[in-house]
Motif scaffolding. Structure first.
Motif, PDB file in Angstrom:
ATOM      1  N   UNK A   1       0.843  -1.200   0.000  1.00 22.88           N
ATOM      2  CA  UNK A   1       0.000   0.000   0.000  1.00 22.88           C
ATOM      3  C   UNK A   1       0.873   1.243   0.000  1.00 22.88           C
ATOM      4  N   UNK A   2       0.389   2.250  -0.646  1.00 22.53           N
ATOM      5  CA  UNK A   2       1.051   3.555  -0.635  1.00 22.53           C
ATOM      6  C   UNK A   2       0.460   4.384   0.491  1.00 22.53           C
ATOM      7  N   UNK A   3       1.188   5.384   0.892  1.00 23.40           N
ATOM      8  CA  UNK A   3       0.641   6.343   1.866  1.00 23.40           C
ATOM      9  C   UNK A   3      -0.590   6.997   1.247  1.00 23.40           C
ATOM     10  N   UNK A   4      -1.470   7.470   2.080  1.00 27.18           N
ATOM     11  CA  UNK A   4      -2.712   8.080   1.591  1.00 27.18           C
ATOM     12  C   UNK A   4      -2.423   9.137   0.532  1.00 27.18           C
ATOM     13  N   UNK A   5      -3.021   8.945  -0.618  1.00 29.40           N
ATOM     14  CA  UNK A   5      -2.885   9.901  -1.713  1.00 29.40           C
ATOM     15  C   UNK A   5      -4.062   9.715  -2.648  1.00 29.40           C
ATOM     16  N   UNK A   6      -4.327  10.680  -3.473  1.00 28.10           N
ATOM     17  CA  UNK A   6      -5.422  10.518  -4.430  1.00 28.10           C
ATOM     18  C   UNK A   6      -5.132   9.363  -5.388  1.00 28.10           C
ATOM     19  N   UNK A   7      -6.157   8.646  -5.764  1.00 27.79           N
ATOM     20  CA  UNK A   7      -5.972   7.547  -6.712  1.00 27.79           C
ATOM     21  C   UNK A   7      -5.735   6.216  -6.030  1.00 27.79           C
ATOM     22  N   UNK A   8      -5.093   5.341  -6.745  1.00 26.86           N
ATOM     23  CA  UNK A   8      -4.878   3.976  -6.272  1.00 26.86           C
ATOM     24  C   UNK A   8      -3.946   3.932  -5.052  1.00 26.86           C
ATOM     25  N   UNK A   9      -4.406   3.282  -3.976  1.00 25.39           N
ATOM     26  CA  UNK A   9      -3.557   3.180  -2.783  1.00 25.39           C
ATOM     27  C   UNK A   9      -2.939   1.788  -2.659  1.00 25.39           C
ATOM     28  N   UNK A  10      -3.517   0.803  -3.340  1.00 21.62           N
ATOM     29  CA  UNK A  10      -2.977  -0.554  -3.310  1.00 21.62           C
ATOM     30  C   UNK A  10      -2.317  -0.849  -4.646  1.00 21.62           C
ATOM     31  N   UNK A  11      -1.121  -1.389  -4.582  1.00 16.36           N
ATOM     32  CA  UNK A  11      -0.401  -1.731  -5.803  1.00 16.36           C
ATOM     33  C   UNK A  11      -1.012  -3.016  -6.386  1.00 16.36           C
ATOM     34  N   UNK A  12      -0.955  -3.189  -7.706  1.00 14.94           N
ATOM     35  CA  UNK A  12      -1.622  -4.326  -8.338  1.00 14.94           C
ATOM     36  C   UNK A  12      -0.978  -5.685  -8.043  1.00 14.94           C
ATOM     37  N   UNK A  13       0.322  -5.719  -7.793  1.00 22.82           N
ATOM     38  CA  UNK A  13       1.000  -6.996  -7.561  1.00 22.82           C
ATOM     39  C   UNK A  13       1.451  -7.111  -6.114  1.00 22.82           C
ATOM     40  N   UNK A  14       1.270  -8.287  -5.500  1.00 21.62           N
ATOM     41  CA  UNK A  14       1.726  -8.463  -4.122  1.00 21.62           C
ATOM     42  C   UNK A  14       3.246  -8.576  -4.047  1.00 21.62           C
ATOM     43  N   UNK A  15       3.790  -8.264  -2.895  1.00 20.15           N
ATOM     44  CA  UNK A  15       5.225  -8.398  -2.647  1.00 20.15           C
ATOM     45  C   UNK A  15       5.492  -9.763  -2.007  1.00 20.15           C
ATOM     46  N   UNK A  16       6.721 -10.218  -2.125  1.00 16.30           N
ATOM     47  CA  UNK A  16       7.125 -11.476  -1.490  1.00 16.30           C
ATOM     48  C   UNK A  16       7.536 -11.188  -0.049  1.00 16.30           C
ATOM     49  N   UNK A  17       7.083 -12.018   0.868  1.00 14.92           N
ATOM     50  CA  UNK A  17       7.332 -11.867   2.302  1.00 14.92           C
ATOM     51  C   UNK A  17       7.906 -13.198   2.782  1.00 14.92           C
ATOM     52  N   UNK A  18       9.213 -13.246   3.050  1.00 17.13           N
ATOM     53  CA  UNK A  18       9.855 -14.496   3.464  1.00 17.13           C
ATOM     54  C   UNK A  18      10.205 -14.411   4.944  1.00 17.13           C
ATOM     55  N   UNK A  19       9.749 -15.421   5.700  1.00 14.96           N
ATOM     56  CA  UNK A  19      10.004 -15.468   7.129  1.00 14.96           C
ATOM     57  C   UNK A  19      10.492 -16.855   7.541  1.00 14.96           C
ATOM     58  N   UNK A  20      11.126 -16.899   8.723  1.00 13.44           N
ATOM     59  CA  UNK A  20      11.538 -18.167   9.325  1.00 13.44           C
ATOM     60  C   UNK A  20      10.302 -18.794   9.980  1.00 13.44           C
ATOM     61  N   UNK A  21      10.385 -20.047  10.417  1.00 20.03           N
ATOM     62  CA  UNK A  21       9.230 -20.690  11.055  1.00 20.03           C
ATOM     63  C   UNK A  21       8.726 -19.953  12.305  1.00 20.03           C
ATOM     64  N   UNK A  22       9.628 -19.427  13.111  1.00 19.99           N
ATOM     65  CA  UNK A  22       9.223 -18.736  14.344  1.00 19.99           C
ATOM     66  C   UNK A  22       8.435 -17.476  14.028  1.00 19.99           C
ATOM     67  N   UNK A  23       8.945 -16.659  13.131  1.00 20.51           N
ATOM     68  CA  UNK A  23       8.252 -15.414  12.776  1.00 20.51           C
ATOM     69  C   UNK A  23       6.961 -15.684  12.000  1.00 20.51           C
ATOM     70  N   UNK A  24       6.966 -16.702  11.165  1.00 23.90           N
ATOM     71  CA  UNK A  24       5.757 -17.100  10.429  1.00 23.90           C
ATOM     72  C   UNK A  24       4.646 -17.412  11.418  1.00 23.90           C
ATOM     73  N   UNK A  25       4.973 -18.179  12.447  1.00 26.91           N
ATOM     74  CA  UNK A  25       3.981 -18.530  13.470  1.00 26.91           C
ATOM     75  C   UNK A  25       3.588 -17.290  14.285  1.00 26.91           C
ATOM     76  N   UNK A  26       4.561 -16.476  14.667  1.00 25.93           N
ATOM     77  CA  UNK A  26       4.284 -15.283  15.462  1.00 25.93           C
ATOM     78  C   UNK A  26       3.363 -14.302  14.738  1.00 25.93           C
ATOM     79  N   UNK A  27       3.495 -14.219  13.428  1.00 22.02           N
ATOM     80  CA  UNK A  27       2.630 -13.328  12.633  1.00 22.02           C
ATOM     81  C   UNK A  27       1.234 -13.910  12.433  1.00 22.02           C
ATOM     82  N   UNK A  28       1.047 -15.158  12.816  1.00 25.59           N
ATOM     83  CA  UNK A  28      -0.254 -15.795  12.654  1.00 25.59           C
ATOM     84  C   UNK A  28      -0.532 -16.260  11.238  1.00 25.59           C
TER      85      UNK A  28
END
Length: 71
Positions: free
Chosen positions: A39-66
């Motif tokens: 997401x971009x900071x609040x601005x006129x127009x599109x606030x969500x980008x069309x493509x998702x980003x990659x989010x890589x985590x270890x098992x501990x952080x993956x679990x902690x993030x739910x």
């Protein structure tokens, strides 16, 4: 760099990524890849980008993030 979680159980494996939350090296077996909305900071127009980003985590952080419950 070697996988932190493998080292803890007495194995060695090359890290292929770094957890974006805690910075631990993770191998292919321990890496969790998720797609996150960018997401971009609040601005006129599109606030969500069309493509998702990659989010890589270890098992501990993956679990902690739910993220393990989101599947």
């Amino acid at each position: 760099m070697e996988c932190y979680d493998c080292i803890r159980v007495g194995r060695t494996a090359s890290a292929v990524a770094v957890c974006m939350r805690c910075g631990a090296g993770v191998c292919v077996e321990h890496a969790h890849e998720s797609a996150v909305e960018v997401r971009r900071a609040a601005s006129p127009g599109q606030s969500e980008m069309p493509d998702p980003a990659r989010h890589i985590t270890c098992p501990v952080c993956f679990h902690a993030e739910g993220l393990d419950h989101a599947r």
